[in-house]
Design a protein around this motif. Structure first.
Motif, short mmCIF file in Angstrom:
data_model
loop_
_atom_site.label_atom_id
_atom_site.label_comp_id
_atom_site.label_asym_id
_atom_site.label_seq_id
_atom_site.Cartn_x
_atom_site.Cartn_y
_atom_site.Cartn_z
N ARG A 13 39.36 50.49 47.79
CA ARG A 13 38.49 51.82 47.07
C ARG A 13 39.05 52.74 47.67
NH1 ARG A 13 34.67 51.12 52.51
NH2 ARG A 13 36.00 51.55 53.87
N PHE A 14 40.73 52.55 48.15
CA PHE A 14 42.06 53.61 47.92
C PHE A 14 42.62 53.71 47.25
CE2 PHE A 14 40.58 52.76 52.39
CZ PHE A 14 39.29 53.66 53.01
N GLY A 15 42.47 52.74 45.25
CA GLY A 15 43.35 52.23 44.98
C GLY A 15 44.86 51.85 45.53
N THR A 16 44.80 51.36 46.57
CA THR A 16 45.98 50.00 46.55
C THR A 16 45.54 48.78 46.33
OG1 THR A 16 45.51 51.20 48.89
CG2 THR A 16 47.16 48.65 48.70
N LEU A 17 46.37 48.54 46.09
CA LEU A 17 47.05 46.91 45.32
C LEU A 17 46.69 46.05 46.44
CD1 LEU A 17 46.91 45.33 42.42
CD2 LEU A 17 49.84 45.40 42.83
N ARG A 18 45.90 44.80 45.89
CA ARG A 18 45.57 44.04 47.13
C ARG A 18 45.85 42.50 46.73
NH1 ARG A 18 45.73 46.01 51.47
NH2 ARG A 18 44.75 48.01 51.85
N ARG A 19 45.44 41.86 44.84
CA ARG A 19 45.96 41.00 44.73
C ARG A 19 46.38 41.47 42.90
NH1 ARG A 19 42.58 35.99 46.76
NH2 ARG A 19 44.68 34.94 47.18
N GLN A 20 46.95 40.48 42.74
CA GLN A 20 47.32 39.95 40.69
C GLN A 20 46.70 38.55 40.95
OE1 GLN A 20 50.49 42.20 39.57
NE2 GLN A 20 51.00 42.43 41.61
N PHE A 21 46.40 38.53 39.56
CA PHE A 21 45.97 36.43 39.29
C PHE A 21 45.81 36.90 37.71
CE2 PHE A 21 42.56 39.48 39.84
CZ PHE A 21 41.81 39.37 38.80
N ARG A 22 45.98 35.48 37.06
CA ARG A 22 45.57 34.93 36.15
C ARG A 22 44.24 33.97 35.81
NH1 ARG A 22 51.75 32.51 35.05
NH2 ARG A 22 50.89 31.96 36.79
N VAL A 23 43.83 34.37 34.26
CA VAL A 23 42.68 33.21 34.60
C VAL A 23 42.79 32.59 33.60
CG1 VAL A 23 40.26 32.91 34.61
CG2 VAL A 23 41.41 35.29 35.50
N GLU A 24 42.90 31.34 33.23
CA GLU A 24 43.18 30.41 32.67
C GLU A 24 41.14 30.03 31.67
OE1 GLU A 24 45.95 26.94 31.17
OE2 GLU A 24 44.39 26.59 31.36
N ILE A 25 41.06 30.28 30.54
CA ILE A 25 39.03 30.71 29.96
C ILE A 25 39.00 29.23 28.84
CG2 ILE A 25 36.77 31.24 29.91
CD1 ILE A 25 38.53 33.78 31.04
#
Length: 186
Positions: free
Chosen positions: A53-65
């Motif tokens: 909620r403070f704009g801090t990047l917490r996670r990055q991810f990729r998704v294959e659907i």
């Protein structure tokens, strides 16, 4: 005394707006018409981030659907790979409910997800058992997906608990067609 009233009013306002009914105001047609059963029929790739909620990047991810539309229901088999190496999987079953409305179910979704599509957008709302450490939290998602020219879809989802925003998920989707070879495989 007035500070207590102000805090009470702000808290009440936050709770009321966090539980408000689905808002599906018609959007300006800025992109092609979105029909999720067509867009997700086949292989789709996504890249995403979660910001608190403070704009801090917490996670990055990729998704294959892997999506499959049989004329009655859409099944989405989503495989997630997070930057820290964690993997996850979710299988959605989504059924059109008439007039641009959709109902969806998945293993970690509480009850049913509800969606409303209009123009190039889809508003998708649901509650989820989100894994947090060794436990889980019941959180609410309010997704807005927008199909753009070039078959790119942008998704912004507000994640909240008890009406308070925890953070935002941003995703970009694209079908496999433009790629000479898959950008990744999970």
């Amino acid at each position: 005394m007035w500070i207590k009233r102000l805090l009470f009013t702000l808290t009440l306002f936050s709770l009321m707006t966090g539980c408000s009914p689905m808002n599906n105001t018609p959007t300006t047609q800025l992109g092609p018409s979105l029909k999720i059963e067509e867009y997700f029929d086949g292989k789709v790739y996504a890249w995403g981030i979660f910001e608190d909620r403070f704009g801090t990047l917490r996670r990055q991810f990729r998704v294959e659907i892997d999506g499959s539309w049989d004329g009655q229901k859409l099944v989405l088999d989503e495989k997630f790979l997070y930057a820290d190496g964690e993997e996850d999987r979710r299988v959605w079953t989504i059924t059109p409910d008439g007039n641009g409305r959709y109902i969806g179910e998945a293993g970690d979704i509480i009850g049913q997800a509800e969606g409303v599509s209009s123009g190039n957008s889809l508003n998708w709302r649901y509650q989820m058992e989100l894994k947090v450490g060794d436990g889980s939290w019941k959180v609410s998602f309010n997704d807005w997906m927008y199909l753009q020219p070039g078959d790119v879809m942008v998704n912004r989802a507000k994640v909240s608990k008890w009406g308070f925003t925890l953070g935002t998920v941003t995703l970009f989707f694209i079908g496999e067609e433009p790629f000479k070879q898959p950008p990744f495989s999970l």
